[in-house]
Design an enzyme around this catalytic site. Structure first.
Site, mmCIF file in Angstrom:
data_model
loop_
_atom_site.group_PDB
_atom_site.id
_atom_site.type_symbol
_atom_site.label_atom_id
_atom_site.label_comp_id
_atom_site.label_asym_id
_atom_site.label_seq_id
_atom_site.Cartn_x
_atom_site.Cartn_y
_atom_site.Cartn_z
ATOM 1 N N THR A 115 0.826 -1.210 0.000
ATOM 2 C CA THR A 115 0.000 0.000 0.000
ATOM 3 C C THR A 115 0.857 1.255 0.000
ATOM 4 O O THR A 115 1.991 1.249 0.485
ATOM 5 C CB THR A 115 -0.931 0.016 1.225
ATOM 6 O OG1 THR A 115 -0.143 -0.026 2.423
ATOM 7 C CG2 THR A 115 -1.859 -1.178 1.198
ATOM 8 N N GLY A 482 -39.515 31.944 -14.243
ATOM 9 C CA GLY A 482 -40.968 31.998 -14.253
ATOM 10 C C GLY A 482 -41.641 30.871 -13.514
ATOM 11 O O GLY A 482 -42.857 30.647 -13.674
ATOM 12 N N LYS A 483 -40.903 30.136 -12.681
ATOM 13 C CA LYS A 483 -41.457 28.976 -11.959
ATOM 14 C C LYS A 483 -42.655 29.358 -11.102
ATOM 15 O O LYS A 483 -43.724 28.734 -11.188
ATOM 16 C CB LYS A 483 -40.371 28.353 -11.051
ATOM 17 C CG LYS A 483 -39.145 27.856 -11.764
ATOM 18 C CD LYS A 483 -38.165 27.243 -10.783
ATOM 19 C CE LYS A 483 -37.702 28.207 -9.699
ATOM 20 N NZ LYS A 483 -37.006 29.386 -10.240
ATOM 21 N N SER A 551 -34.056 24.320 -6.959
ATOM 22 C CA SER A 551 -33.605 22.923 -6.767
ATOM 23 C C SER A 551 -32.556 22.553 -7.811
ATOM 24 O O SER A 551 -32.828 21.778 -8.719
ATOM 25 C CB SER A 551 -34.785 21.956 -6.792
ATOM 26 O OG SER A 551 -35.596 22.132 -7.932
#
Length: 640
Positions: A115, A482-483, A551
């Site tokens: 690793t 315009g929502k 949103s």
């Protein structure tokens, strides 16, 4: 070749089939090597491969040529070149990726993970450690215990590796000095106690010279360190208790991978037994469902078994027709795992995009896959000082403690008890990238105390009283698109049709329910989560709910869609170009955002992700608000 590893090993007088069968049934130990950069991890693994005769002659010849090319003179071999496979690793002389190698001895088979030592590759180290039973932590005898040694030791303990070897390497470069070794062991022991490592095995080694790896350079104990009377590294690896052996002593657990129905009269549940032992006649319980039954038969490709143990893949046939599917856990009836939907967990973040509190991710635990939402971290762990730091999110390679909730109860155990039922990964729902790994510490008490209370009047009853089918009409688009205007027009038309509605507007909600939230990405995610929950409750009441919010993120719109029954969420994209929305700028917000007065404004310095498959798309460039409303009404009708 005159090295004994390359002399022919003839199986004179032996039954080759028996020899191969014995080799196949050897136990398997998975371990990792870790530590700071240039502590010699790759060299150590290369030496193990070489001394265990796992290199072919052509590989050895190529290795000798590569060693000469990279500066090793004479007969010296650079064993690190066996493992450092990436070109970038060879150029930089470091390990970047996780390299897995297989080798075997007369007593045991091994898979070893080399690793990375660099801090920026912590996620790679976690990947290698997630399946390991033992960790070899290397320390350069010249440098002693470093910060990265401490970091990797903390991670090893966090990831539940209980067998730890402290290999003090490059003893040849300090003259095989006993005092140097003892000082390093004492220093490490003090730190190990602080982080919960109760015991470890310290071995002085030289990976380059071969001292105390498989044996001394001449095949016996290292003559260079007569003061050390412990085992060589390989002897210790051969004697460590295997994980399956310990798992068999725990209560029975088998995560169901799939339901096996090859014929109409055969119904079995296939999976890998993660713990315990099972026999026909044993009473079992299906978790989280809780139904009980009895094991009728244990079936495999080679026939039925009288007993199956941890590590075996089998198909269990039960005596009763119980509800059981992929993701459930079949467990000992008298000692089953818990089931919960809220947890406290340690998270290792593995993605360049930071954790988004409130966003839904796929959580995969064993065979279970659910949606999980993480809260803002309680704290982030500083890997240098191990202090708990305040944090709002987790970035790449960060480790923190968070609370999370899943969309349904899952079977689990604390990670310290079971990696299989306590360790999980987080997957981004859109990119399908693994973004984090987690370890469950415990379920939250409130998850056990808060239950959904059934009511007599159902959501169907509410809808029937209103003579309509519930809907959530989710309007999304840029500020100024315009929502709100269109949503208002739609609600007016529905009111004239005697429909029962409620309009949730983004600005209005921020005056009350969400007045505590700002406009950062995390706050926007939480804003939509809360609105989604409110919209779902209103839909349960039988209403047609209209929401007008920017949103901006697809993930949150999808999260709300998943809260509702199929067909009840209707995404309406008000597709207005940025330049048009900005030209309107009724509230003067774009002007402030352009001047830098308003931060995190969608479309300017915060992204908007347009819908990819919205049910309805309208715009206010080619349509008036009234026309858009009429079009939406025509698309959603009838509402029964």
């Amino acid at each position: 070749m005159d090295h004994p590893a390359y002399q022919a090993d003839a199986l004179i007088g032996e039954d080759i089939a028996a020899y191969l069968d014995a080799h196949q049934h050897k136990g398997l130990l998975r371990f990792i090597t870790c530590g700071s950069v240039d502590d010699g991890k790759s060299t150590l693994i290369g030496r193990l491969l070489y001394d265990s005769k796992m290199i072919f002659e052509d590989q050895l010849a190529h290795l000798e040529a590569d060693s000469a090319k990279h500066g090793t003179q004479g007969a010296e071999i650079d064993f690190a070149l066996l493992v450092d496979g990436l070109a970038a690793e060879r150029e930089q002389g470091i390990t970047i990726d996780v390299a897995y190698r297989f080798f075997a001895t007369a007593r045991r088979k091994f898979i070893v993970a080399d690793t990375p030592g660099h801090e920026q590759y912590t996620r790679n180290m976690v990947t290698g450690a997630s399946t390991a039973d033992l960790a070899v932590i290397l320390v350069d005898a010249r440098k002693g215990v470093l910060q990265q040694t401490r970091r990797h030791s903390f991670l090893v303990n966090l990831l539940g590796i209980r067998h730890v070897v402290l290999a003090v390497n490059k003893m040849d470069l300090v003259g095989y000095d006993k005092q140097v070794f003892e000082d390093i062991v004492a220093d490490y022991a003090g730190f190990a106690r602080e982080i919960g490592i109760d015991a470890f095995k310290a071995i002085p080694v030289s990976g380059f010279r071969g001292d105390n790896i498989t044996a001394g350079p001449d095949g016996g104990p290292s003559a260079n360190m007569p003061w050390y009377d412990g085992p060589a590294l390989i002897d210790h690896l051969e004697s460590v208790e295997l994980a399956n052996t310990a798992a068999q002593e725990r209560p029975f657990r088998m995560p169901v991978q799939w339901v096996n129905r090859p014929t109409s009269d055969f119904r079995g549940f296939a999976g890998l037994i993660s713990a315990g032992t099972v026999r026909p006649g044993d009473k079992v319980r299906v978790v989280p469902g809780g139904k009980t039954s009895t094991v009728k038969a244990i079936s495999t490709f080679d026939g039925d078994l009288d007993e199956a143990v941890a590590g075996q893949s089998v198909t269990l046939r039960l005596a009763d027709e119980v509800d059981c599917s992929r993701g459930d856990v079949i467990a000992a009836a008298g000692d089953p795992p818990e089931a919960s939907d809220q947890f406290n967990a340690t998270i290792v973040w593995m993605d360049e995009t930071a954790l988004k509190p409130g966003r839904g991710y796929w959580l995969k635990l064993g065979t279970q896959t659910v949606t999980a939402t993480l809260q803002q971290p309680k704290y982030e762990i500083d890997m240098g000082s191990l202090e708990h730091l305040a944090a709002k999110t987790l970035g790449l390679n960060a480790i923190g403690v968070c609370e999370l909730a899943t969309d349904r109860p899952i079977a689990f155990e604390a990670y310290e008890t079971s990696r299989q039922l306590g360790g999980f990964i987080l997957i981004d729902k859109f990119t399908n990238a693994t973004v984090g790994a987690g370890m469950i510490a415990f379920s939250l008490r409130r998850a056990q105390n808060v239950h959904w209370q059934p009511t007599t009047i159902t959501r169907d009853d509410h809808a029937a009283l209103k003579n309509q089918r519930p809907r959530v009409l989710w309007f999304t688009g840029l500020s100024g698109s315009g929502k709100s205007t269109i949503a208002n027009e739609v609600e007016k038309r529905l009111a004239l049709m005697n429909r029962h509605t409620f309009l949730l507007d983004g600005d209005n909600v921020r005056h009350g329910l969400n007045k505590d939230l700002g406009f950062t990405e995390a706050d926007r995610i939480e804003n939509i989560r809360r609105i989604g929950e409110v919209a779902r409750l209103m839909a349960d009441a039988g209403l047609v709910v209209l929401t007008a919010f920017i949103s901006p993120f697809r993930a949150e719109r999808r999260m709300v869609r998943e809260m509702l029954p199929e067909g009840e969420f209707i995404e309406i994209f008000v597709d207005t170009p940025l330049e048009v929305a900005e030209r309107r700028d009724v509230k003067g917000l774009y002007k402030k955002a352009r001047s830098g007065e308003l931060k995190n404004f969608t479309g300017i310095d915060s992204p908007y992700e347009p819908p990819e498959n919205a049910e309805i798309t309208v715009n206010t460039v080619d349509m008036t608000a009234a026309e858009a409303a009429d079009y939406i009404i025509s698309r959603i009708m009838p509402l029964k």
